[in-house]
Motif scaffolding. Structure first.
Motif, short mmCIF file in Angstrom:
data_model
loop_
_atom_site.label_atom_id
_atom_site.label_comp_id
_atom_site.label_asym_id
_atom_site.label_seq_id
_atom_site.Cartn_x
_atom_site.Cartn_y
_atom_site.Cartn_z
N ARG A 66 -2.70 -3.37 -8.55
CA ARG A 66 -1.21 -4.06 -8.34
C ARG A 66 -1.11 -3.46 -6.98
O ARG A 66 0.12 -3.72 -6.32
N ASN A 67 -1.95 -2.74 -6.11
CA ASN A 67 -1.73 -2.33 -4.69
C ASN A 67 -2.96 -2.27 -4.12
O ASN A 67 -3.76 -1.63 -4.70
N GLU A 68 -2.95 -2.74 -2.87
CA GLU A 68 -4.31 -2.40 -2.14
C GLU A 68 -4.75 -1.17 -1.92
O GLU A 68 -5.92 -0.64 -2.31
N GLN A 69 -3.60 -0.27 -1.57
CA GLN A 69 -3.88 1.05 -1.25
C GLN A 69 -4.54 1.93 -2.54
O GLN A 69 -5.29 2.53 -2.64
N SER A 93 -6.36 -9.97 1.05
CA SER A 93 -5.71 -11.08 1.89
C SER A 93 -5.48 -10.53 3.62
O SER A 93 -5.68 -9.28 3.67
N ILE A 94 -5.29 -11.64 4.48
CA ILE A 94 -4.82 -10.99 5.69
C ILE A 94 -3.53 -10.57 5.94
O ILE A 94 -2.79 -10.43 4.67
N GLY A 95 -3.28 -9.85 7.06
CA GLY A 95 -1.81 -9.20 7.19
C GLY A 95 -1.39 -8.15 6.40
O GLY A 95 -2.17 -6.99 6.46
N PRO A 96 -0.30 -7.99 5.55
CA PRO A 96 -0.08 -6.86 4.86
C PRO A 96 -0.92 -6.55 3.76
O PRO A 96 -1.24 -5.49 3.27
N ASN A 100 -2.26 -2.63 4.01
CA ASN A 100 -1.89 -1.94 2.87
C ASN A 100 -3.01 -0.92 2.57
O ASN A 100 -2.91 0.21 1.96
N LEU A 101 -4.42 -1.30 3.10
CA LEU A 101 -5.63 -0.50 2.85
C LEU A 101 -5.76 0.51 4.03
O LEU A 101 -6.67 1.53 3.91
#
Length: 643
Positions: A66-69, A93-96, A100-101
């Motif tokens: 649910r969240n890249e981090q 994906s790109i950008g946010p 997020n990582l």
């Protein structure tokens, strides 16, 4: 095939090989891949994963998040529980999605834990330029969001041409599987390159083994270390996470038994010895036990094994007070072996070094006075913890009693998980561990929000162990405060979706207990650390009216089974029963959350130690003035250079 298809097939055929003594272990380096899809990876890595799902779903299983981090936290936790033999890859994906990582990359590198990050990037051809979410820099048009990973990664590469994939992965996995260099490996993948077609050599897609290096110690270093130990009157071992990553806990126990040298442990080193071992002094440093800290203050030789000497470990360089103190540091990483002006740096695998050192010290044992002192200080601290666990306040209980109840209700093989707030320090001091896998506190980066995602990664590793018959299953119990829960609890939905039994004990105290206590000690009166309604006239959050939030209902709304424990006289008994009930639930039944409230103003037992956080040198607040006087007194004991 496309670059993304080659990438996925390559990762699915990589293995680690590790030899511990006469036993050899072989397992998949990447048991799966996490990913959240958007423009950048949906037509690249996403297509490749879907294609393999249709032809061979075992090659590279895909897992939602649910969240890249949080996905990177799952991977890091999995890596730690497998002792860095395996990890996950994470596609974004790109950008946010990529940015997020960043926190996850920093956490992995700070903890020296492997994770493969595959953030998508803008078009290498610049055919569509600027694309949605592209970062434009007038002084450098080749800079993208992903360049932010460079200082956070142990290896960074950008694949701007398809043929670069071969060397990028080869170098990346070399770093990923190196015990001395491991951390976040980031390979940036432009979205157009992911979908490009290239000819892939068969040997690139063949199975490959990456041997985990376990370097032998130099005989001269072992001889010099043994000489210093024989000359010392009050030696002390500080054992860090490197002992566990080297599978050296049994050798450390044998070494302590043979020599009588007591052992204190760092956060990452909890579990190197059972808590009730006669040679275990427990935690050391700012969040340590009075036993370990008393002997550290008197030690004339520190034998550091697998520790990076974080400031909490050295109590900001006030823990060691003998003017003639010397260091022997055993570490696979030279940067740690040479810290504190060490007299003898031993750059080697911890297990192999301990075996060699014990042989070199045949016939040696510390003087009886040190063993008596060890037993006395250990007994004093054990009584302190017993009293803290026995506290019975009402209607709100202490965190000490909560820890005691959860600890007592868990089995020895179970794993406790934490990362931030007041809990890590309290757990470090008081949690009683019998199993080397039983304690998982992320404290190199101490990232709020790690707990639930990390717990999920550990549970995945435990389930995989059980499936292979390598170990019996373990329950994983996440202990988290309301502050960290609010930062990132979304992976509870992942646990619901996969039916993963993850037990979470959520402690609600309506604020940031750890920073509140720190703020008070620094003269800032817990400023900004309470969850309260805003007094608009004074613009203050310091009132008594707590926020009308219900985190138990929040968890229920995500599909989690919740056990509520209401304030009162029987909270601790009900908590122990709730943990037992959660443990009795069958595997596959999904996550369970236990909600309990605590009194944030009841402190844990003192470590009789210090942590250096500067206090304002001048202030109009009387509380700050007094805090500065205390700070100056501690500062006078600080040693700018040890060894």
């Amino acid at each position: 095939m496309t670059v993304a298809q080659a990438l996925v097939e390559f990762l699915g055929r990589q293995y680690t090989v590790d030899r511990i003594g006469t036993e050899q272990y072989r397992e998949r380096l990447f048991p799966g891949m996490f990913g959240i899809f958007g423009h950048g990876n949906v037509a690249g890595v996403g297509q490749a994963l879907k294609q393999w799902q249709a032809t061979d779903p075992t090659l590279m299983p895909y897992y939602q998040g649910r969240n890249e981090q949080a996905q990177s936290h799952q991977a890091v936790a999995y890596a730690r529980h497998t002792r860095r033999r395996a990890t996950y890859a994470v596609s974004t994906s790109i950008g946010p999605g990529s940015s997020n990582l960043l926190t996850g990359a920093a956490l992995a590198t700070a903890n020296r834990l492997p994770v493969l990050l595959l953030p998508s990037d803008t078009f290498a051809t610049r055919a569509a330029d600027p694309v949605l979410q592209q970062l434009e820099m007038p002084h450098g048009y080749d800079i993208t969001v992903n360049d932010a990973f460079r200082p956070l990664s142990k290896y960074f590469d950008r694949v701007t041409r398809p043929e670069q994939l071969f060397s990028a992965l080869s170098h990346g996995l070399r770093v990923l599987t190196d015990p001395a260099e491991t951390g976040a490996v980031t390979i940036s993948l432009p979205q157009d390159v992911q979908a490009e077609v290239l000819e892939v050599p068969e040997e690139f897609l063949a199975e490959r083994e990456w041997r985990i290096r376990r370097p032998e110690p130099e005989a001269e270093d072992i001889a010099r270390a043994a000489q210093l130990i024989r000359e010392a009157q009050r030696p002390l071992i500080i054992a860090g996470g490197g002992v566990l990553y080297a599978f050296a806990q049994d050798e450390l126990a044998a070494f302590a038994e043979a020599t009588g040298i007591p052992v204190g442990n760092t956060q990452a080193g909890v579990g190197v010895l059972p808590w009730d071992s006669k040679y275990s002094l427990g935690a050391i440093g700012s969040t340590g036990t009075t036993a370990a800290n008393a002997l550290a203050a008197e030690a004339d030789l520190i034998i550091g094994i697998g520790t990076r000497y974080e400031d909490f470990t050295t109590a900001s360089r006030t823990a060691f007070q003998d003017p003639n103190l010397k260091f022997v540091n055993i570490n696979v990483a030279a940067i740690d072996a040479y810290k504190h002006g060490t007299s003898v740096p031993v750059v080697a695998d911890a297990r192999k070094a301990l075996i060699a050192l014990r042989e070199e010290l045949t016939g040696y044992r510390v003087e009886g006075a040190l063993e008596v002192r060890t037993a006395e200080e250990k007994q004093r601290w054990d009584a302190t913890v017993d009293a803290a666990f026995a506290e019975r306040h009402a209607p709100l209980v202490s965190q000490n009693a909560i820890i005691g109840a959860v600890n007592g209700a868990m089995d020895a093989r179970d794993v406790v998980v934490c990362a931030a707030g007041s809990l890590p320090g309290d757990l470090h001091k008081m949690w009683r561990v019998s199993d080397p896998y039983g304690y998982h506190v992320e404290y190199a980066f101490s990232c709020m929000g790690y707990e639930i995602a990390g717990g999920l990664g550990i549970k995945r590793a435990a389930l995989d162990e059980a499936a292979r018959g390598a170990a019996e299953n373990r329950d994983v119990v996440v202990m988290v405060g309301d502050g960290s829960y609010l930062m990132m609890h979304t992976e509870l939905v992942t646990a619901v979706a996969e039916g993963i039994k993850l037990i979470t004990v959520l402690i609600q105290n309506h604020g940031y207990a750890s920073i509140g206590a720190l703020s008070e000690s620094l003269g800032s009166q817990r400023f900004g650390t309470k969850y309260r309604t805003l007094d608009k006239q004074t613009h203050s959050f310091d009132g008594e009216q707590t926020l009308p939030i219900d985190l138990a209902t929040n968890a229920e709304s995500l599909g989690v089974k919740v056990i509520r424990i209401l304030p009162g006289e029987h909270v601790i008994d009900e908590l122990a029963a709730a943990v037992a009930e959660a443990k009795a639930a069958p595997e596959g039944s999904g996550p369970i959350l236990i909600h309990v409230e605590s009194d944030m103003l009841i402190d844990a037992p003192s470590s009789e130690s210090w942590w250096d956080v500067p206090v304002s040198g001048t202030a109009t607040l009387e509380s700050t003035q007094k805090a500065y006087e205390t700070y100056s007194a501690h500062k006078a004991r600080q040693r700018p250079l040890l060894g």
